[in-house]
Design a protein around this motif. Structure first.
Motif, mmCIF file in Angstrom:
data_model
loop_
_atom_site.group_PDB
_atom_site.id
_atom_site.type_symbol
_atom_site.label_atom_id
_atom_site.label_comp_id
_atom_site.label_asym_id
_atom_site.label_seq_id
_atom_site.Cartn_x
_atom_site.Cartn_y
_atom_site.Cartn_z
ATOM 1 N N GLY A 1 0.788 -1.228 0.000
ATOM 2 C CA GLY A 1 0.000 0.000 0.000
ATOM 3 C C GLY A 1 0.812 1.265 0.000
ATOM 4 N N HIS A 2 2.132 1.179 -0.127
ATOM 5 C CA HIS A 2 2.959 2.375 -0.173
ATOM 6 C C HIS A 2 2.898 3.027 -1.553
ATOM 7 C CE1 HIS A 2 4.304 1.190 3.678
ATOM 8 N NE2 HIS A 2 5.201 0.302 3.293
ATOM 9 N N GLN A 3 3.267 4.304 -1.614
ATOM 10 C CA GLN A 3 3.448 4.989 -2.884
ATOM 11 C C GLN A 3 4.840 4.615 -3.397
ATOM 12 O OE1 GLN A 3 2.679 9.193 -2.597
ATOM 13 N NE2 GLN A 3 0.925 8.902 -1.259
ATOM 14 N N LEU A 4 4.875 3.800 -4.421
ATOM 15 C CA LEU A 4 6.136 3.223 -4.881
ATOM 16 C C LEU A 4 6.402 3.621 -6.326
ATOM 17 C CD1 LEU A 4 8.515 1.312 -4.213
ATOM 18 C CD2 LEU A 4 7.112 -0.568 -5.094
ATOM 19 N N THR A 5 7.639 4.051 -6.592
ATOM 20 C CA THR A 5 8.109 4.320 -7.944
ATOM 21 C C THR A 5 9.184 3.298 -8.286
ATOM 22 O OG1 THR A 5 7.674 6.700 -7.791
ATOM 23 C CG2 THR A 5 9.237 5.990 -9.465
ATOM 24 N N VAL A 6 8.990 2.579 -9.388
ATOM 25 C CA VAL A 6 9.961 1.580 -9.838
ATOM 26 C C VAL A 6 10.637 2.111 -11.092
ATOM 27 C CG1 VAL A 6 10.335 -0.783 -10.591
ATOM 28 C CG2 VAL A 6 8.579 -0.294 -8.872
ATOM 29 N N GLU A 7 11.953 2.144 -11.059
ATOM 30 C CA GLU A 7 12.717 2.715 -12.164
ATOM 31 C C GLU A 7 13.852 1.765 -12.531
ATOM 32 O OE1 GLU A 7 15.185 6.852 -13.154
ATOM 33 O OE2 GLU A 7 13.832 6.717 -11.425
ATOM 34 N N SER A 8 14.040 1.572 -13.830
ATOM 35 C CA SER A 8 15.133 0.709 -14.277
ATOM 36 C C SER A 8 16.448 1.491 -14.261
ATOM 37 C CB SER A 8 14.863 0.188 -15.696
ATOM 38 O OG SER A 8 14.927 1.243 -16.637
ATOM 39 N N THR A 9 17.522 0.757 -14.066
ATOM 40 C CA THR A 9 18.843 1.373 -14.013
ATOM 41 C C THR A 9 19.859 0.435 -14.632
ATOM 42 O OG1 THR A 9 20.557 2.220 -12.523
ATOM 43 C CG2 THR A 9 19.208 0.426 -11.699
ATOM 44 N N GLU A 10 20.968 0.988 -15.102
ATOM 45 C CA GLU A 10 22.036 0.178 -15.677
ATOM 46 C C GLU A 10 22.982 -0.364 -14.612
ATOM 47 O OE1 GLU A 10 23.952 2.484 -18.661
ATOM 48 O OE2 GLU A 10 22.241 2.455 -20.043
ATOM 49 N N GLU A 11 22.806 0.079 -13.384
ATOM 50 C CA GLU A 11 23.645 -0.419 -12.291
ATOM 51 C C GLU A 11 23.250 -1.851 -11.934
ATOM 52 O OE1 GLU A 11 23.449 2.173 -8.989
ATOM 53 O OE2 GLU A 11 24.284 3.903 -10.050
#
Length: 306
Positions: A130-140
């Protein structure tokens, strides 16, 4: 000669003592709860002392006590209030009430979480709560989590001391399981829930699965080179880069938002041919080699940067 009725002096003395306690509490830093808790036993002392003095000074062989019932009633009401304060203070309810009254809404940084990824991990599974979550891809080659949380508290210390308080990581075979945790909350009618706004960075070359719990999710796939699967999230925002090679497929969604022509929409119907209000939608950027599959969402907002 005037008749002395027991209780008259006690009421007067009680008012004097209460006034003195309240007056000196301003200089001693005491609050009303502390005053009422410490002061009420004096009522019994004053009332009992008045009865003894009356019996001692009475010149009758068998003195008869005469009471001022109105004064005694007043003393009893004040004493009962003091006893009630003392009992509530003993049970901890007064402390909880004072804590609630002193609460302020405060924001803190989430304890940083980071885990290096090896070549054996091919998939990451995230379970949100239920959290406000942002998922972002990274090259790391690492999974990391950061952000803030907001709570109502009377304390200035952080509620979360380490990343273990907000997320757990467990690797099974080629899959890394990440379980988000709720903010600590005592079982009490005086507690208010907090809010978490977090960003999760995931390597762009691993498969990602997100299982929500009526939460709010923002997806920033950027230059994604694998597939993402999203399930059971109430509200989803998808930011698609102009040079991405991506296809977004949504199944069983009530609302699809975006620029006109972004979505290819088809209405879902029941076996009887009746429109059930659900929609399927497809958006494609480039050749659409990599996919974001979304199921069981209420609303999806698409922001295509072309």
């Amino acid at each position: 000669m005037r008749t002395w009725r027991v209780g008259t002096f006690s009421m007067g003395a009680s008012l004097v003592f209460l006034g003195l306690f309240l007056f000196f509490s301003k200089f001693m830093g005491l609050d009303l709860v502390q005053v009422m808790t410490a002061w009420w036993p004096l009522l019994l002392v004053v009332l009992g002392g008045e009865i003894l003095v009356y019996l001692f000074l009475s010149r009758q062989e068998k003195p008869v006590l005469k009471y001022d019932f109105l004064s005694i009633f007043f003393v009893g009401v004040v004493g009962t209030a003091g006893i009630a304060f003392a009992i509530l203070s003993t049970t901890g309810i007064i402390g909880k009430v004072e804590e609630v009254m002193a609460r302020e809404e405060r924001s803190f940084e989430l304890p940083a979480f980071s885990r290096q990824m090896d070549d054996n991990i091919k998939r990451v599974v995230v379970r949100s709560v239920g959290h406000q979550l942002t998922v972002e891809s990274t090259e790391e080659k690492a999974v990391s989590l950061f952000g803030t949380y907001r709570v109502q508290t009377a304390k200035k210390t952080k509620l979360l001391q380490s990343s273990d308080d907000i997320i757990s990581a467990d690797q099974k075979g080629d899959t890394l399981y990440l379980n988000m945790k709720s903010l600590p909350n005592e079982v009490s009618p005086f507690n208010a829930s907090g809010e978490v706004a977090a960003t999760l960075l995931v390597p762009n070359n691993v498969k990602l699965e997100v299982v929500g719990s009526d939460s709010s999710l923002t997806l920033k796939p950027r230059l994604l080179v694998n597939d993402w699967n999203i399930e059971s999230v109430a509200s989803i925002a998808v930011d698609v880069a102009a040079n991405s090679n991506l296809k977004v497929e949504a199944v069983g969604v009530q609302e699809l938002r975006g620029k006109e022509g972004d979505w290819k929409v088809s209405q879902k119907k029941t076996s009887d041919g009746i429109d059930n209000g659900m929609k399927d939608g497809v958006y494609q950027s480039g050749e659409g080699k990599y996919r974001i599959n979304i199921a069981n969402a209420y609303e999806i907002s698409l922001n295509a940067n072309q």
